[in-house]
Design a protein around this motif. Structure first.
Motif, PDB file in Angstrom:
ATOM      1  N   SER A 175     -22.626  76.419  -3.096  1.00  9.24           N
ATOM      2  CA  SER A 175     -21.985  76.895  -4.180  1.00  9.24           C
ATOM      3  C   SER A 175     -20.759  76.285  -4.947  1.00  9.24           C
ATOM      4  O   SER A 175     -20.641  76.035  -5.823  1.00  9.24           O
ATOM      5  CB  SER A 175     -21.692  78.300  -3.692  1.00  9.24           C
ATOM      6  OG  SER A 175     -20.787  79.085  -4.925  1.00  9.24           O
ATOM      7  N   LEU A 176     -19.921  75.607  -3.785  1.00 10.24           N
ATOM      8  CA  LEU A 176     -18.734  74.911  -4.026  1.00 10.24           C
ATOM      9  C   LEU A 176     -19.120  73.523  -5.056  1.00 10.24           C
ATOM     10  O   LEU A 176     -18.475  73.060  -5.700  1.00 10.24           O
ATOM     11  CB  LEU A 176     -17.878  74.735  -3.033  1.00 10.24           C
ATOM     12  CG  LEU A 176     -17.287  75.626  -2.273  1.00 10.24           C
ATOM     13  CD1 LEU A 176     -16.537  75.235  -1.178  1.00 10.24           C
ATOM     14  CD2 LEU A 176     -16.279  76.686  -3.246  1.00 10.24           C
ATOM     15  N   GLY A 177     -20.311  73.118  -4.689  1.00 11.55           N
ATOM     16  CA  GLY A 177     -20.695  71.814  -5.107  1.00 11.55           C
ATOM     17  C   GLY A 177     -21.350  71.819  -6.564  1.00 11.55           C
ATOM     18  O   GLY A 177     -21.455  70.904  -7.201  1.00 11.55           O
ATOM     19  N   LEU A 178     -21.874  73.166  -6.975  1.00  9.96           N
ATOM     20  CA  LEU A 178     -22.410  73.313  -8.218  1.00  9.96           C
ATOM     21  C   LEU A 178     -21.668  73.582  -9.406  1.00  9.96           C
ATOM     22  O   LEU A 178     -20.834  74.193  -9.295  1.00  9.96           O
ATOM     23  CB  LEU A 178     -23.673  74.086  -8.115  1.00  9.96           C
ATOM     24  CG  LEU A 178     -24.767  73.749  -6.922  1.00  9.96           C
ATOM     25  CD1 LEU A 178     -25.709  74.943  -6.819  1.00  9.96           C
ATOM     26  CD2 LEU A 178     -25.492  72.617  -7.458  1.00  9.96           C
ATOM     27  N   TYR A 179     -22.070  73.320 -10.579  1.00  9.14           N
ATOM     28  CA  TYR A 179     -21.550  73.269 -11.827  1.00  9.14           C
ATOM     29  C   TYR A 179     -21.684  74.896 -11.987  1.00  9.14           C
ATOM     30  O   TYR A 179     -20.528  75.437 -12.650  1.00  9.14           O
ATOM     31  CB  TYR A 179     -22.234  72.579 -12.973  1.00  9.14           C
ATOM     32  CG  TYR A 179     -21.321  71.245 -13.268  1.00  9.14           C
ATOM     33  CD1 TYR A 179     -20.546  71.286 -14.458  1.00  9.14           C
ATOM     34  CD2 TYR A 179     -21.347  70.190 -12.574  1.00  9.14           C
ATOM     35  CE1 TYR A 179     -20.089  70.145 -14.613  1.00  9.14           C
ATOM     36  CE2 TYR A 179     -20.550  69.331 -12.607  1.00  9.14           C
ATOM     37  CZ  TYR A 179     -19.943  68.788 -13.745  1.00  9.14           C
ATOM     38  OH  TYR A 179     -19.210  67.720 -13.961  1.00  9.14           O
ATOM     39  N   THR A 180     -22.863  75.594 -12.038  1.00  8.23           N
ATOM     40  CA  THR A 180     -23.434  76.501 -12.374  1.00  8.23           C
ATOM     41  C   THR A 180     -22.670  77.746 -11.637  1.00  8.23           C
ATOM     42  O   THR A 180     -22.417  77.784 -10.437  1.00  8.23           O
ATOM     43  CB  THR A 180     -24.990  76.967 -12.444  1.00  8.23           C
ATOM     44  OG1 THR A 180     -25.138  78.063 -12.790  1.00  8.23           O
ATOM     45  CG2 THR A 180     -25.426  76.588 -10.950  1.00  8.23           C
ATOM     46  N   ALA A 181     -21.926  78.834 -12.388  1.00  8.03           N
ATOM     47  CA  ALA A 181     -21.331  79.894 -11.856  1.00  8.03           C
ATOM     48  C   ALA A 181     -22.125  80.981 -11.203  1.00  8.03           C
ATOM     49  O   ALA A 181     -21.886  81.708 -10.466  1.00  8.03           O
ATOM     50  CB  ALA A 181     -20.532  80.447 -12.987  1.00  8.03           C
ATOM     51  N   SER A 182     -23.724  80.863 -11.464  1.00  9.35           N
ATOM     52  CA  SER A 182     -24.342  81.895 -11.112  1.00  9.35           C
ATOM     53  C   SER A 182     -25.010  81.522  -9.570  1.00  9.35           C
ATOM     54  O   SER A 182     -25.579  82.658  -8.933  1.00  9.35           O
ATOM     55  CB  SER A 182     -25.507  82.005 -12.054  1.00  9.35           C
ATOM     56  OG  SER A 182     -26.384  80.740 -12.137  1.00  9.35           O
ATOM     57  N   VAL A 183     -24.508  80.495  -9.255  1.00 16.51           N
ATOM     58  CA  VAL A 183     -25.025  80.278  -7.706  1.00 16.51           C
ATOM     59  C   VAL A 183     -23.861  80.627  -6.943  1.00 16.51           C
ATOM     60  O   VAL A 183     -22.868  79.755  -6.912  1.00 16.51           O
ATOM     61  CB  VAL A 183     -25.452  78.874  -7.630  1.00 16.51           C
ATOM     62  CG1 VAL A 183     -25.638  78.303  -5.793  1.00 16.51           C
ATOM     63  CG2 VAL A 183     -26.614  78.327  -8.243  1.00 16.51           C
TER      64      VAL A 183
END
Length: 236
Positions: free
Chosen positions: A61-69
């Motif tokens: 979650s911390l590594g991804l751009y998307t806010a939905s993960v």
């Protein structure tokens, strides 16, 4: 944790008319990355394992751009993601997002994700990429009005914390860029990006042969702060 963006998940599930029965999914062969590493389409049976992996730690979650993960990651979001993949693949007839598996069969558990979506320059606020053809015979310089837009893709990936440090993600990214991006999807240029403090993700792209271009700072709502994003590109 080597992670970068993936297609946003949404809690808005496709309508039942868009969610095809398994028999209508167009068969797409697995890609063999290495002796025991394969890329293959997501299936409905991946929902439980996807949900489990995204709740092991908050690293993905911390590594991804998307806010939905998010972390925790609700089961309904895992169901929505899988439904979205099935509907999109059925409607379009091809895949641009694959499960990474330690085994060829679709029954092999998912351990990560690789995506190569079309890159929307306007939506991302990034100038379009162009190829300038060589000057016509007898003329000096290039005709600026004759430049041709490149078909661009954007790389996305994540790997279960249980499998990091084994070179799996680097192999999968290298394979996707060299064997799928151009021949299967027709991309000429691929973008990749990761938060600058996500050193592992940046190294994956560098080891896969991508070159770094100037970083971009952006406000990230899910972090409530401005973060610097390392940008990478590759002509394929």
């Amino acid at each position: 944790m080597a992670t970068t963006e993936i297609v946003p998940c949404t809690t808005d599930k496709p309508s039942s008319s868009l969610e095809p029965p398994p028999s209508s999914i167009i068969p797409i062969r697995p890609y063999k990355v290495a002796e025991d590493i394969f890329l293959s389409p997501f299936t409905s049976s991946d929902t439980t394992e996807l949900h489990r992996i995204l709740n092991i730690t908050n690293a993905i979650s911390l590594g991804l751009y998307t806010a939905s993960v998010t972390f925790p990651f609700p089961l309904e979001n895992a169901e929505a993601f899988i439904s979205h993949q099935l509907a999109k693949r059925s409607a379009r007839g091809f895949a641009d997002c694959w499960a990474i598996r330690r085994g060829e069969g679709l029954e092999s558990p998912v351990i990560g994700l690789l995506s190569l979506h079309a890159f929307d320059h306007e939506k991302e606020g990034v100038p379009a990429c162009y190829r300038v053809p060589p000057p016509l015979s007898g003329r000096s310089g290039s005709d600026g009005d004759n430049k041709l837009p490149l078909r661009c893709g954007v790389l996305g990936y994540w790997l279960s914390p249980e499998y990091t440090g084994q070179g799996i993600m680097t192999q999968a990214v290298y394979y996707g860029l060299r064997q799928i991006a151009r021949s299967a999807l027709g991309y000429e240029h691929v973008h990749g990006r990761a938060w600058e403090d996500n050193v592992a993700s940046c190294r994956v792209m560098e080891r896969a042969g991508m070159r770094q271009v100037p970083s971009v700072a952006r406000f990230v709502p899910k972090f409530g702060e401005i973060k610097s994003s390392a940008q990478y590109v590759l002509d394929v």
